[in-house]
Design a protein around this motif. Structure first.
Motif, mmCIF file in Angstrom:
data_model
loop_
_atom_site.group_PDB
_atom_site.id
_atom_site.type_symbol
_atom_site.label_atom_id
_atom_site.label_comp_id
_atom_site.label_asym_id
_atom_site.label_seq_id
_atom_site.Cartn_x
_atom_site.Cartn_y
_atom_site.Cartn_z
ATOM 1 N N ALA A 1 5.978 5.020 -17.694
ATOM 2 C CA ALA A 1 6.546 4.024 -16.784
ATOM 3 C C ALA A 1 5.732 3.932 -15.493
ATOM 4 O O ALA A 1 5.449 2.828 -15.008
ATOM 5 N N PHE A 2 5.337 5.070 -14.933
ATOM 6 C CA PHE A 2 4.577 5.072 -13.683
ATOM 7 C C PHE A 2 3.187 4.446 -13.869
ATOM 8 O O PHE A 2 2.687 3.764 -12.971
ATOM 9 N N VAL A 3 2.574 4.685 -15.026
ATOM 10 C CA VAL A 3 1.276 4.055 -15.301
ATOM 11 C C VAL A 3 1.430 2.539 -15.346
ATOM 12 O O VAL A 3 0.594 1.795 -14.815
ATOM 13 N N GLY A 4 2.520 2.068 -15.983
ATOM 14 C CA GLY A 4 2.774 0.634 -16.024
ATOM 15 C C GLY A 4 2.921 0.052 -14.630
ATOM 16 O O GLY A 4 2.353 -1.010 -14.318
ATOM 17 N N LEU A 5 3.664 0.727 -13.754
ATOM 18 C CA LEU A 5 3.831 0.266 -12.376
ATOM 19 C C LEU A 5 2.513 0.340 -11.607
ATOM 20 O O LEU A 5 2.203 -0.542 -10.791
ATOM 21 N N HIS A 6 1.734 1.382 -11.854
ATOM 22 C CA HIS A 6 0.430 1.548 -11.202
ATOM 23 C C HIS A 6 -0.501 0.386 -11.555
ATOM 24 O O HIS A 6 -1.167 -0.180 -10.671
ATOM 25 N N THR B 1 0.836 -1.208 0.000
ATOM 26 C CA THR B 1 0.000 0.000 0.000
ATOM 27 C C THR B 1 0.866 1.251 0.000
ATOM 28 O O THR B 1 0.583 2.223 -0.716
ATOM 29 N N ARG B 2 1.950 1.213 0.774
ATOM 30 C CA ARG B 2 2.865 2.359 0.825
ATOM 31 C C ARG B 2 3.534 2.585 -0.534
ATOM 32 O O ARG B 2 3.674 3.715 -0.993
ATOM 33 N N PHE B 3 3.945 1.484 -1.170
ATOM 34 C CA PHE B 3 4.578 1.574 -2.488
ATOM 35 C C PHE B 3 3.584 2.089 -3.527
ATOM 36 O O PHE B 3 3.926 2.939 -4.363
ATOM 37 N N SER B 4 2.346 1.589 -3.466
ATOM 38 C CA SER B 4 1.311 2.038 -4.393
ATOM 39 C C SER B 4 1.042 3.532 -4.218
ATOM 40 O O SER B 4 0.857 4.270 -5.205
ATOM 41 N N TYR B 5 1.019 3.988 -2.964
ATOM 42 C CA TYR B 5 0.792 5.412 -2.676
ATOM 43 C C TYR B 5 1.910 6.260 -3.273
ATOM 44 O O TYR B 5 1.659 7.316 -3.870
ATOM 45 N N LEU B 6 3.162 5.794 -3.127
ATOM 46 C CA LEU B 6 4.309 6.522 -3.681
ATOM 47 C C LEU B 6 4.223 6.604 -5.202
ATOM 48 O O LEU B 6 4.460 7.676 -5.787
ATOM 49 N N ILE B 7 3.875 5.484 -5.839
ATOM 50 C CA ILE B 7 3.738 5.468 -7.299
ATOM 51 C C ILE B 7 2.655 6.444 -7.743
ATOM 52 O O ILE B 7 2.810 7.175 -8.734
ATOM 53 N N ASN B 8 1.543 6.477 -7.006
ATOM 54 C CA ASN B 8 0.444 7.382 -7.361
ATOM 55 C C ASN B 8 0.863 8.849 -7.242
ATOM 56 O O ASN B 8 0.477 9.675 -8.081
ATOM 57 N N ILE B 9 1.645 9.168 -6.216
ATOM 58 C CA ILE B 9 2.127 10.545 -6.043
ATOM 59 C C ILE B 9 3.045 10.926 -7.199
ATOM 60 O O ILE B 9 2.908 12.007 -7.798
ATOM 61 N N LEU B 10 3.981 10.042 -7.532
ATOM 62 C CA LEU B 10 4.899 10.315 -8.636
ATOM 63 C C LEU B 10 4.153 10.413 -9.964
ATOM 64 O O LEU B 10 4.477 11.253 -10.813
ATOM 65 N N LEU B 11 3.146 9.565 -10.123
ATOM 66 C CA LEU B 11 2.333 9.595 -11.342
ATOM 67 C C LEU B 11 1.569 10.904 -11.452
ATOM 68 O O LEU B 11 1.493 11.503 -12.538
#
Length: 273
Positions: free
Chosen positions: A124-129, A71-81
């Motif tokens: 790249a961030f969308v792919g990770l998301h 969840t923490r990693f997903s939150y970070l990816i969303n912020i960067l995205l």
């Protein structure tokens, strides 16, 4: 459950539109590129609104050590995205030549560079998301497209296809309208520039700076900043979906392996008597 279906349809349309934006020569060229870019911005706000509770609850617990790492990693990816997408939209406005030409910055080569880099980062961030939420995507798709008896729900499938068709048709119509308005606007500017030259210098040479009308349709204004390759929409979508697959598949199986190792370590952990 209907809210989840709405999310899936919205996210699918956003994904298709976004990859089409990666090539400024697709469809109607620059008019489509700029109009669809603004539509993506509105869609992102809707996407955040649909996930408002998760955003608020996770933000409150982000410093809680008990919060799952995923969840923490997903939150970070969303912020960067969110940051990268906002950068794409803002820089896009600053180099606009069709929708918002009054906001365009003269000689904005560095801005175009930032625009291209942030677009690649967003890809790249969308792919990770998607990869982080792939289990949820699979679960919703199974429930959406298949009944409890395992039969395909044709109505849902037709709704998705119609939604994509309406989106594509609407953007194309707006793009065509913007293209014709752009041509008229450019011709008017050229006439005014010519008249101004006659009054001030007696020279009838056109002094209007900017790309010729054809460049608006072909997306040539981006120059080296634009992504190359075929401008066929189907091939563009296929190309970037393959790139996403190259991000999603390894991430998905890496996550499964990590979870499997955690279960094994938990199962073999000696119990204290």
């Amino acid at each position: 459950m209907k809210k989840n279906y709405t999310k899936i349809i919205l996210d699918l349309m956003m994904a298709i539109t976004f990859v089409l934006l990666m090539n400024p020569r697709v469809l109607n060229g620059l008019p489509f590129h700029e109009i669809a870019g603004l539509i993506i911005g509105v869609a992102i706000l809707i996407h955040i609104g649909l996930n408002y509770r998760w955003v608020v609850n996770t933000t409150k617990k982000i410093l809680d050590p008990k919060l799952p790492k995923k969840t923490r990693f997903s939150y970070l990816i969303n912020i960067l995205l969110l940051i990268s997408m906002a950068t794409v939209i803002i820089t896009g406005i600053l180099i606009s030549r069709v929708v918002l030409p009054s906001f365009a910055v003269q000689e904005g080569h560095s801005i175009r560079g930032i625009h291209g880099f942030s677009a690649d980062a967003t890809l790249a961030f969308v792919g990770l998301h998607i990869a982080v939420n792939w289990q949820w995507v699979l679960g919703i798709c199974k429930k959406a497209f298949k009944s409890k008896e395992g039969k395909l729900r044709k109505g849902v499938l037709v709704s998705v296809i119609l939604s994509i068709a309406i989106l594509a048709g609407g953007i194309q119509w707006f793009s065509s309208t913007a293209s014709s308005n752009t041509v008229d606007f450019k011709q008017e500017q050229m006439q005014q520039s010519g008249q101004s030259s006659n009054v001030n210098t007696g020279n009838t040479t056109n002094t209007l700076q900017g790309p010729p009308n054809g460049d608006f349709r072909e997306g040539k204004i981006h120059g080296k900043d634009g992504h190359g390759g075929s401008s066929n929409p189907f091939l563009v979508v296929l190309n970037y979906f393959v790139i996403w697959a190259a991000i999603i598949i390894p991430t998905y199986y890496l996550e499964k392996r990590i979870l499997r190792n955690k279960r094994k370590s938990r199962d073999f952990k000696p119990q204290v008597s």
